[in-house]
Design a protein around this motif. Structure first.
Motif, PDB file in Angstrom:
ATOM      1  N   TYR A  22       0.736  -1.214  -0.069  1.00 31.52           N
ATOM      2  CA  TYR A  22      -0.068  -0.143  -0.095  1.00 31.52           C
ATOM      3  C   TYR A  22       0.923   1.246   0.068  1.00 31.52           C
ATOM      4  N   ASP A  23       1.698   1.298   0.949  1.00 34.06           N
ATOM      5  CA  ASP A  23       2.790   2.420   1.054  1.00 34.06           C
ATOM      6  C   ASP A  23       3.653   2.861  -0.337  1.00 34.06           C
ATOM      7  N   LEU A  24       3.694   1.731  -1.140  1.00 46.92           N
ATOM      8  CA  LEU A  24       4.528   1.798  -2.255  1.00 46.92           C
ATOM      9  C   LEU A  24       3.842   2.355  -3.514  1.00 46.92           C
ATOM     10  N   ILE A  25       2.456   2.308  -3.608  1.00 48.19           N
ATOM     11  CA  ILE A  25       1.703   2.483  -4.687  1.00 48.19           C
ATOM     12  C   ILE A  25       1.336   4.321  -4.870  1.00 48.19           C
ATOM     13  N   PHE A  26       0.979   4.627  -6.095  1.00 50.11           N
ATOM     14  CA  PHE A  26       0.790   6.095  -6.169  1.00 50.11           C
ATOM     15  C   PHE A  26      -0.466   6.432  -5.626  1.00 50.11           C
ATOM     16  N   ALA A  28      -3.372   7.684  -6.744  1.00 55.31           N
ATOM     17  CA  ALA A  28      -4.577   7.327  -7.618  1.00 55.31           C
ATOM     18  C   ALA A  28      -4.664   5.874  -7.202  1.00 55.31           C
ATOM     19  N   GLU A  29      -3.691   5.201  -7.268  1.00 59.12           N
ATOM     20  CA  GLU A  29      -3.997   3.574  -7.147  1.00 59.12           C
ATOM     21  C   GLU A  29      -4.379   3.407  -5.680  1.00 59.12           C
ATOM     22  N   LYS A  30      -4.123   4.166  -4.771  1.00 60.44           N
ATOM     23  CA  LYS A  30      -4.556   3.861  -3.398  1.00 60.44           C
ATOM     24  C   LYS A  30      -6.080   3.905  -3.185  1.00 60.44           C
ATOM     25  N   LYS A  31      -6.618   4.557  -4.104  1.00 62.97           N
ATOM     26  CA  LYS A  31      -8.025   4.955  -4.320  1.00 62.97           C
ATOM     27  C   LYS A  31      -8.565   3.427  -4.564  1.00 62.97           C
ATOM     28  N   VAL A  32      -8.013   2.825  -5.666  1.00 59.79           N
ATOM     29  CA  VAL A  32      -8.536   1.517  -6.015  1.00 59.79           C
ATOM     30  C   VAL A  32      -8.118   0.558  -4.928  1.00 59.79           C
ATOM     31  N   ALA A  33      -7.080   0.675  -4.258  1.00 56.47           N
ATOM     32  CA  ALA A  33      -6.698  -0.349  -3.286  1.00 56.47           C
ATOM     33  C   ALA A  33      -7.801  -0.176  -1.856  1.00 56.47           C
ATOM     34  N   ASP A  34      -8.141   1.139  -1.535  1.00 59.74           N
ATOM     35  CA  ASP A  34      -8.977   1.321  -0.626  1.00 59.74           C
ATOM     36  C   ASP A  34     -10.521   0.593  -0.671  1.00 59.74           C
ATOM     37  N   PHE A  35     -10.679   1.025  -2.249  1.00 59.84           N
ATOM     38  CA  PHE A  35     -12.108   0.450  -2.522  1.00 59.84           C
ATOM     39  C   PHE A  35     -12.175  -1.216  -2.271  1.00 59.84           C
ATOM     40  N   VAL A  36     -11.102  -1.800  -2.870  1.00 57.59           N
ATOM     41  CA  VAL A  36     -10.963  -3.282  -2.719  1.00 57.59           C
ATOM     42  C   VAL A  36     -10.681  -3.772  -1.405  1.00 57.59           C
ATOM     43  N   LEU A  37     -10.111  -3.157  -0.494  1.00 55.64           N
ATOM     44  CA  LEU A  37     -10.071  -3.547   0.788  1.00 55.64           C
ATOM     45  C   LEU A  37     -11.236  -3.474   1.516  1.00 55.64           C
ATOM     46  N   GLN A  38     -11.964  -2.280   1.181  1.00 60.56           N
ATOM     47  CA  GLN A  38     -13.375  -2.156   1.943  1.00 60.56           C
ATOM     48  C   GLN A  38     -14.567  -2.985   1.542  1.00 60.56           C
ATOM     49  N   ASN A  39     -14.485  -3.259   0.151  1.00 64.66           N
ATOM     50  CA  ASN A  39     -15.406  -4.110  -0.444  1.00 64.66           C
ATOM     51  C   ASN A  39     -14.973  -5.144  -1.389  1.00 64.66           C
ATOM     52  N   PRO A  40     -14.354  -5.995  -1.005  1.00 65.59           N
ATOM     53  CA  PRO A  40     -13.691  -7.065  -1.834  1.00 65.59           C
ATOM     54  C   PRO A  40     -14.685  -7.931  -2.534  1.00 65.59           C
ATOM     55  N   GLN A  41     -15.840  -8.364  -1.983  1.00 68.44           N
ATOM     56  CA  GLN A  41     -16.763  -9.064  -2.773  1.00 68.44           C
ATOM     57  C   GLN A  41     -17.455  -8.306  -4.121  1.00 68.44           C
ATOM     58  N   LYS A  42     -17.686  -6.873  -3.598  1.00 70.97           N
ATOM     59  CA  LYS A  42     -18.122  -5.903  -4.771  1.00 70.97           C
ATOM     60  C   LYS A  42     -17.227  -5.750  -5.783  1.00 70.97           C
ATOM     61  N   ALA A  43     -15.891  -5.535  -5.631  1.00 72.84           N
ATOM     62  CA  ALA A  43     -14.839  -5.473  -6.256  1.00 72.84           C
ATOM     63  C   ALA A  43     -14.563  -6.548  -7.427  1.00 72.84           C
ATOM     64  N   ARG A  64      -2.380  -0.270 -13.716  1.00 70.73           N
ATOM     65  CA  ARG A  64      -0.995  -0.007 -13.233  1.00 70.73           C
ATOM     66  C   ARG A  64      -1.079  -0.315 -11.668  1.00 70.73           C
ATOM     67  N   MET A  65      -2.000  -0.268 -11.115  1.00 69.93           N
ATOM     68  CA  MET A  65      -2.057  -0.672  -9.659  1.00 69.93           C
ATOM     69  C   MET A  65      -1.652  -2.361  -9.685  1.00 69.93           C
ATOM     70  N   CYS A  66      -2.421  -2.998 -10.315  1.00 72.20           N
ATOM     71  CA  CYS A  66      -2.466  -4.485 -10.413  1.00 72.20           C
ATOM     72  C   CYS A  66      -0.795  -4.846 -10.771  1.00 72.20           C
ATOM     73  N   HIS A  67      -0.218  -4.207 -11.679  1.00 71.47           N
ATOM     74  CA  HIS A  67       1.150  -4.303 -11.921  1.00 71.47           C
ATOM     75  C   HIS A  67       2.224  -4.012 -10.963  1.00 71.47           C
ATOM     76  N   HIS A  68       1.832  -2.650 -10.004  1.00 75.84           N
ATOM     77  CA  HIS A  68       2.746  -2.192  -9.124  1.00 75.84           C
ATOM     78  C   HIS A  68       2.641  -3.191  -7.939  1.00 75.84           C
ATOM     79  N   ILE A  69       1.633  -3.946  -7.730  1.00 78.32           N
ATOM     80  CA  ILE A  69       1.728  -4.761  -6.327  1.00 78.32           C
ATOM     81  C   ILE A  69       1.969  -6.286  -6.850  1.00 78.32           C
ATOM     82  N   GLY A  70       2.222  -6.577  -8.185  1.00 79.83           N
ATOM     83  CA  GLY A  70       2.678  -7.734  -8.628  1.00 79.83           C
ATOM     84  C   GLY A  70       2.131  -8.521  -9.591  1.00 79.83           C
ATOM     85  N   TYR A  71       0.823  -8.026  -9.919  1.00 80.44           N
ATOM     86  CA  TYR A  71       0.117  -9.193 -10.702  1.00 80.44           C
ATOM     87  C   TYR A  71       0.434  -8.761 -12.274  1.00 80.44           C
ATOM     88  N   THR A  72       0.132  -9.558 -13.134  1.00 85.20           N
ATOM     89  CA  THR A  72       0.299  -9.475 -14.633  1.00 85.20           C
ATOM     90  C   THR A  72      -0.754  -8.457 -15.162  1.00 85.20           C
TER      91      THR A  72
END
Length: 285
Positions: A22-26, A28-43, A64-72
């Motif tokens: 989380y602390d390593l991403i930009f 804008a990407e943290k907005k995505v991370a926040d939504f996924v963490l709070q709403n994993p089923q909806k995401a 980009r967020m997916c790439h930055h945290i390690g996914y293809t």
């Protein structure tokens, strides 16, 4: 910490990976991370465009967020998250307890078909039928576990006297689209609406000026955006299930309904489309 192999990395829980990175991403990407963490089923039920809308960012930011945290890419991120959530879904998978449970399952299938039928736009279906009846060649594209649907549809079209091309290898169907002539059409089958090679084929088809039909479960995707006509294969809305996501009953129903309306006895006779069946009849008891 030593870098994990891809296999070991994919064994990890997605939510744990997001928290760790989380602390390593930009921002804008943290907005995505926040939504996924709070709403994993909806995401996990969202395609790229839907998740971007919920997070207030662009589609590119999701990838980009997916790439930055390690996914293809988003697809790998999504199915891994679905797997994690799916571990909680073992108990929701139906078991055969009695004849009633079998009947109930088929009842759910029927309900889904009826909902899908109500959602389909009459004018869109009519336009798709006319395109198929009047085209020179229908070029059918699908990849992965959806590929058999392209083969099935192509075989059925041949029996109806309509020429088509289809192949499980993207290199082949891209060749077919590249050589398409005026009067040809393109049919893209993609449940997710995000299959990269199908999108590339549609982009090529657009350059060639082909009319395009999409059979997809999602209305806001690159596939649906590129198509001239979209036949939605979404039935009853239910939580995304890792264990049910490979089913293509709905897409098969869309194909069967479309081809039922396309059936033209005069065309079958004129083109002797039933001749192969007569030739092969000697091999059936």
């Amino acid at each position: 910490m030593a870098k994990l192999s891809e296999r070991d990395f994919l064994k990890r829980e997605v939510l744990d990976v997001i928290k760790e990175q989380y602390d390593l991403i930009f921002s804008a990407e943290k907005k995505v991370a926040d939504f996924v963490l709070q709403n994993p089923q909806k995401a996990v039920e969202c395609n790229v465009s839907e998740l971007a809308k919920h997070s207030g960012v662009s589609d590119a930011t999701i990838v980009r967020m997916c790439h930055h945290i390690g996914y293809t890419g988003y697809y790998q991120f999504r199915i891994t998250l679905a797997r994690d959530l799916g571990k909680q879904q073992y108990n929701s998978i139906e078991s055969i307890e009695s004849k009633d449970s079998v009947e109930a399952m088929f009842g759910e299938f029927a309900k889904s078909m009826l909902v899908m039928g109500r959602r389909l736009d009459l004018e869109v279906m009519r336009a798709c039928v006319n395109l198929l009846k009047n085209c020179k060649v229908a070029h059918i594209m699908a990849v992965g576990n959806t590929s058999p649907l392209a083969q099935y549809m192509g075989f059925r079209l041949g029996r109806l006297g309509i020429k088509s091309t289809y192949n499980v290898a993207p290199e082949y169907f891209l060749n077919h689209v590249n050589l398409a002539d005026e009067g040809d059409i393109l049919i893209a089958i993609s449940q997710s609406g995000t299959s990269r090679q199908v999108i590339q084929g549609m982009e090529l088809g657009k350059e060639k000026g082909l009319k395009m039909i999409a059979i997809t479960a999602c209305g806001q995707t690159p596939v649906s955006d590129l198509a001239d006509y979209v036949l939605l294969s979404a039935g009853i809305e239910e939580p995304f299930s890792y264990y049910k996501s490979y089913a293509h009953l709905n897409e098969t129903a869309i194909i069967d309904a479309l081809l039922n309306f396309v059936t033209n006895e005069e065309l079958i006779k004129m083109r002797q489309a039933d001749k192969p069946e007569m030739i092969l009849s000697e091999y059936k008891i």
